[in-house]
Design an enzyme around this catalytic site. Structure first.
Site, PDB file in Angstrom:
ATOM      1  N   LYS A   1      -6.750   4.407 -77.240  1.00 15.70           N
ATOM      2  CA  LYS A   1      -5.491   3.666 -77.199  1.00 15.70           C
ATOM      3  C   LYS A   1      -4.361   4.485 -77.840  1.00 15.70           C
ATOM      4  O   LYS A   1      -4.000   5.527 -77.322  1.00 15.70           O
ATOM      5  CB  LYS A   1      -5.692   2.309 -77.859  1.00 15.70           C
ATOM      6  CG  LYS A   1      -6.970   1.576 -77.393  1.00 15.70           C
ATOM      7  CD  LYS A   1      -6.866   1.166 -75.951  1.00 15.70           C
ATOM      8  CE  LYS A   1      -8.138   0.752 -75.246  1.00 15.70           C
ATOM      9  NZ  LYS A   1      -9.356   0.502 -75.913  1.00 15.70           N
TER      10      LYS A   1
ATOM     11  N   ARG B   1     -24.450  18.446 -81.245  1.00 15.46           N
ATOM     12  CA  ARG B   1     -24.589  16.999 -81.469  1.00 15.46           C
ATOM     13  C   ARG B   1     -24.347  16.700 -82.945  1.00 15.46           C
ATOM     14  O   ARG B   1     -23.716  15.728 -83.308  1.00 15.46           O
ATOM     15  CB  ARG B   1     -25.979  16.502 -81.034  1.00 15.46           C
ATOM     16  CG  ARG B   1     -26.222  15.068 -81.427  1.00 15.46           C
ATOM     17  CD  ARG B   1     -27.360  14.364 -80.690  1.00 15.46           C
ATOM     18  NE  ARG B   1     -28.478  15.199 -80.337  1.00 15.46           N
ATOM     19  CZ  ARG B   1     -29.407  15.656 -81.212  1.00 15.46           C
ATOM     20  NH1 ARG B   1     -29.347  15.331 -82.493  1.00 15.46           N
ATOM     21  NH2 ARG B   1     -30.385  16.424 -80.788  1.00 15.46           N
TER      22      ARG B   1
ATOM     23  N   ASP C   1     -11.407  -2.961 -87.457  1.00 17.04           N
ATOM     24  CA  ASP C   1     -11.018  -2.289 -86.217  1.00 17.04           C
ATOM     25  C   ASP C   1      -9.494  -2.146 -86.261  1.00 17.04           C
ATOM     26  O   ASP C   1      -8.768  -3.125 -86.142  1.00 17.04           O
ATOM     27  CB  ASP C   1     -11.483  -3.135 -85.018  1.00 17.04           C
ATOM     28  CG  ASP C   1     -11.145  -2.493 -83.676  1.00 17.04           C
ATOM     29  OD1 ASP C   1     -10.192  -1.705 -83.623  1.00 17.04           O
ATOM     30  OD2 ASP C   1     -11.814  -2.822 -82.678  1.00 17.04           O
TER      31      ASP C   1
ATOM     32  N   TYR D   1     -12.097  -8.327 -79.408  1.00 19.23           N
ATOM     33  CA  TYR D   1     -12.140  -7.587 -78.146  1.00 19.23           C
ATOM     34  C   TYR D   1     -13.449  -7.943 -77.427  1.00 19.23           C
ATOM     35  O   TYR D   1     -14.523  -7.939 -78.042  1.00 19.23           O
ATOM     36  CB  TYR D   1     -12.036  -6.077 -78.428  1.00 19.23           C
ATOM     37  CG  TYR D   1     -12.374  -5.246 -77.220  1.00 19.23           C
ATOM     38  CD1 TYR D   1     -11.606  -5.348 -76.054  1.00 19.23           C
ATOM     39  CD2 TYR D   1     -13.461  -4.379 -77.207  1.00 19.23           C
ATOM     40  CE1 TYR D   1     -11.929  -4.620 -74.923  1.00 19.23           C
ATOM     41  CE2 TYR D   1     -13.784  -3.640 -76.093  1.00 19.23           C
ATOM     42  CZ  TYR D   1     -13.019  -3.768 -74.950  1.00 19.23           C
ATOM     43  OH  TYR D   1     -13.343  -3.050 -73.839  1.00 19.23           O
TER      44      TYR D   1
HETATM   45  C1  LIG Z   1      -9.539  -3.531 -80.318  1.00 11.35           C
HETATM   46  C2  LIG Z   1     -10.509  -2.712 -79.536  1.00 11.35           C
HETATM   47  N1  LIG Z   1     -11.642  -2.295 -80.128  1.00 11.35           N
HETATM   48  C3  LIG Z   1     -12.557  -1.545 -79.465  1.00 11.35           C
HETATM   49  C4  LIG Z   1     -12.377  -1.209 -78.130  1.00 11.35           C
HETATM   50  C5  LIG Z   1     -13.424  -0.383 -77.411  1.00 11.35           C
HETATM   51  O1  LIG Z   1     -13.001   0.923 -77.291  1.00 11.35           O
HETATM   52  P1  LIG Z   1     -13.378   1.900 -76.054  1.00 11.35           P
HETATM   53  O2  LIG Z   1     -12.822   1.278 -74.812  1.00 11.35           O
HETATM   54  O3  LIG Z   1     -12.743   3.188 -76.441  1.00 11.35           O
HETATM   55  O4  LIG Z   1     -14.872   1.967 -76.027  1.00 11.35           O
HETATM   56  C6  LIG Z   1     -11.211  -1.640 -77.476  1.00 11.35           C
HETATM   57  C7  LIG Z   1     -10.997  -1.300 -76.056  1.00 11.35           C
HETATM   58  O5  LIG Z   1     -10.200  -1.901 -75.374  1.00 11.35           O
HETATM   59  C8  LIG Z   1     -10.259  -2.408 -78.192  1.00 11.35           C
HETATM   60  O6  LIG Z   1      -9.126  -2.851 -77.607  1.00 11.35           O
END
Ligand SMILES: Cc1ncc(COP(=O)(O)O)c(C=O)c1O
Length: 359
Positions: free
Chosen positions: A173, A25, A148, A77
């Site tokens: 992604k 961990r 992000d 998001y």
């Molecule tokens: C821009 C963005 N940030 C964060 C996330 C969250 O990531 P995860 O689905 O890997 O938890 C996503 C998921 O679609 C996203 O498109």
């Protein structure tokens, strides 16, 4: 190849003296390799990998205390919006959702309690561009500034170089790139911030497993090649959409008509393969018809994989947002979002053209 250390605990030399790893961990060699890799790509010093992008976001928000305030983009998001509103708001953290096409709305909200500015750029699904450098200047030393960077990836944009304190990725992604893993990553430069990041990662325990770390490491080996092709295909498809009689608005930061195209040009190397567009007449049935009739684009959530995906935000990713609210940010009934993959672009163009013919 980096071995997959399917290991929870490690032999110690003597009491209190381990060989670099004590318990997975806290640290695992496969995960450490990935953390160092993404930190290097982002021109940062320290990386921390999590079981999902959301777990990485959770790791940032846990740096805050009750009474602290966060300023964030109003086009966000949906999962990020949900964790802010339904998890952290109940622990006494206040969120301000503002337009970040300029810096005015942020200036208005900054006060002594502001501890974090959180942005996505490009945003989802209308690909708005936020000026990272301008916001870093506003945030100064007292306010944490997190970006992000999921949509752009470090191939197109490195926010730490522009003054951000924290970069976050849903590696699910583009970094993974093959739609076969869910994983999140944070990268920072500052050692004090890194200590806090690792303290929370270890305390909350939302780490990724070694196999998933391996898959993202493997994906990253081709990130530059994939991103180049996503950008080439994205450009051709954006131009095709602009010229198509059924299409109303096209959202792709590479178009000169795009709000903040100049900012995008300044902070991004190229413009990526994420595109949204609406249809003339804004008829939901027309959009559903297009989505239904494509043969190469696949109807699915997510983005950033080598295969092209298509989605209808109003009934999928943004269904939870009331119609009037989503219309304000451009998420109209006919909006369609494309994650343009790396297939032969002529096949993709042909596919869209035949789907448009059905409306
Ligand atoms: C821009 C963005 N940030 C964060 C996330 C969250 O990531 P995860 O689905 O890997 O938890 C996503 C998921 O679609 C996203 O498109």
């Amino acid at each position: 190849m980096t071995p997959i250390y399917q290991t929870s605990t490690y032999v110690q030399n003597e009491v209190g003296v381990h060989k670099g790893f004590a318990y997975s961990r806290t640290g695992n060699p496969t995960r450490s390799a990935l953390e160092a890799n993404v930190a290097a790509l982002e021109n940062g010093e320290f990386g921390a990998a999590y079981g999902s992008g959301m777990a990485a976001i959770d790791g940032v928000l846990k740096m805050l205390k009750p009474g602290d305030e966060v300023i964030t983009t109003n086009d966000l998001y949906g999962g990020t919006y949900r964790i802010f509103k339904t998890i952290f708001e109940q622990y006494g953290i206040k969120f301000h959702f503002v337009s970040m096409s300029g810096t005015e709305a942020i200036k208005e909200k900054i006060n002594a309690n502001t501890k974090l500015i959180w942005v996505e750029t490009p945003t989802n699904p209308t690909m708005q561009i936020v000026d990272i450098k301008a916001i870093a200047e506003l945030a100064g030393k007292d306010i944490l500034f997190a970006v992000d960077n999921t949509f752009a990836t470090p191939y197109l944009q490195t926010p730490l170089d522009l003054g951000a304190d924290i970069v976050m990725h849903s590696a699910t992604k583009y970094l993974g790139g093959h739609s076969d893993v869910v994983l999140g990553i944070l990268v920072v430069k500052d050692e004090v911030l890194a200590k806090e990041m690792y303290r929370i990662q270890n305390s909350s325990g939302a780490i990724c497993g070694p196999m998933d770390a391996f898959l993202v490491l493997r994906g990253i080996k081709t990130l530059h090649l994939r991103m180049k092709q996503h950008c080439i295909n994205g450009k051709e498809i954006a131009q095709f959409l602009v010229g198509h009689p059924a299409v109303d608005k096209v959202y792709w930061p590479g178009l000169e008509s795009h709000t903040n195209h100049e900012v995008a040009k300044g902070q991004m190397k190229d413009f990526g393969g994420m595109i949204s567009f609406s249809l003339l007449g804004d008829n939901k049935e027309d959009a559903l018809n297009v989505v239904k009739h494509v043969k190469i684009f696949t109807l699915a959530e997510s983005l950033g994989g080598v295969e092209s995906l298509i989605g209808h935000p109003a009934t999928m990713t943004h269904a939870a947002i009331p119609r009037e609210e989503r219309q304000k940010t451009g998420v109209v009934d006919s909006l369609i979002r494309l994650s343009v993959g790396i297939e032969d672009v002529d096949d993709l163009l042909e596919d869209l053209a035949q789907a448009f013919d059905t409306i």
